[in-house]
Write a protein that holds these residues in place. Structure first.
Motif, mmCIF file in Angstrom:
data_model
loop_
_atom_site.group_PDB
_atom_site.id
_atom_site.type_symbol
_atom_site.label_atom_id
_atom_site.label_comp_id
_atom_site.label_asym_id
_atom_site.label_seq_id
_atom_site.Cartn_x
_atom_site.Cartn_y
_atom_site.Cartn_z
ATOM 1 N N GLY A 66 0.795 -1.225 0.000
ATOM 2 C CA GLY A 66 0.000 0.000 0.000
ATOM 3 C C GLY A 66 0.825 1.271 0.000
ATOM 4 N N ARG A 67 2.112 1.172 0.295
ATOM 5 C CA ARG A 67 2.949 2.381 0.350
ATOM 6 C C ARG A 67 3.534 2.740 -1.002
ATOM 7 N N HIS A 68 3.592 1.823 -1.933
ATOM 8 C CA HIS A 68 4.064 2.053 -3.296
ATOM 9 C C HIS A 68 5.470 2.645 -3.338
ATOM 10 N N LEU A 69 6.370 2.123 -2.503
ATOM 11 C CA LEU A 69 7.760 2.591 -2.521
ATOM 12 C C LEU A 69 8.535 1.899 -3.624
ATOM 13 N N SER A 70 9.489 2.624 -4.200
ATOM 14 C CA SER A 70 10.402 1.968 -5.138
ATOM 15 C C SER A 70 11.322 1.062 -4.318
ATOM 16 N N PHE A 71 12.011 0.170 -4.999
ATOM 17 C CA PHE A 71 12.908 -0.743 -4.304
ATOM 18 C C PHE A 71 13.973 0.038 -3.529
ATOM 19 N N GLU A 72 14.565 1.060 -4.178
ATOM 20 C CA GLU A 72 15.627 1.844 -3.547
ATOM 21 C C GLU A 72 15.116 2.595 -2.318
#
Length: 144
Positions: A66-72
Motif C-alpha cells: 500500500g505504500r508504493h515505494l520503489s525498491f531503492e
C-alpha cells in the motif's frame, strides 16, 4: 590437578577464545569431528540467519504494497529503521536534527513540534520507560 586451558578459558571475556583453541588444536578436534561440525554449523549459521530474518521483518514493514515505494526507497527506509536510534531514546533528537540539517544543506527547517503535553505523556508512558531501558543496536555516541 588443573586441566589444560582451564585458566585461559575461565579468564576469557569471549567464547571465541575457547572456539579458537578447540578448532586450532589437533588434540581437540581429532576426537570429536562430528560434534565440532555441528557446533560450527550452529555458531556460524544460526545467529546470522536470525539477524537476516529480523531484517526481513523490517523490510516487510517498510515496503508494504500500500505504500508504493520503489525498491531503492524501501531499502533506504529499512536501513534507517534497522540502524537509527529508537524514538524513545534521547539520542534520537540529535540524530534527527543532524539528518534534517544535512538534508536541507544547513538551511533552516521549521517543522519541529514541541508540546509540553505530548512530552509529558511520553515521559509518563510505562511502555516508553520500559523501552528506554533496552539497549540499542549501536552505542549512543554514534548518533551524537
Amino acid at each position: 590437578m588443573q586441566r589444560p586451558y582451564e585458566a585461559r578459558w575461565a579468564a576469557a571475556v569471549s567464547s571465541t577464545v575457547v572456539m579458537q583453541d578447540v578448532f586450532s588444536e589437533l588434540k581437540f578436534y581429532r576426537s570429536a569431528p562430528n560434534y565440532l561440525y555441528l557446533f560450527q554449523h550452529c555458531a556460524l549459521k544460526g545467529v546470522p540467519e536470525a539477524v537476516v530474518e529480523g531484517m526481513g521483518g523490517v523490510w516487510d514493514r517498510c515496503a508494504t504494497p500500500g505504500r508504493h515505494l520503489s525498491f531503492e526507497a524501501g531499502a533506504q527506509e529499512a536501513v534507517v529503521c534497522w540502524n537509527a536510534p529508537r524514538p524513545y531514546h534521547p539520542e534520537c533528537d540529535a540524530f534527527l536534527a543532524r539528518a534534517l540539517t544535512r538534508y536541507f544543506e544547513g538551511g533552516r527547517w521549521h517543522f519541529t513540534h514541541s508540546c509540553a503535553e505530548t512530552k509529558s505523556r511520553t515521559e509518563q508512558s510505562k511502555v516508553a520507560q520500559k523501552l528506554r531501558g533496552r539497549a540499542q543496536r549501536l552505542p549512543g555516541s554514534v548518533w551524537t
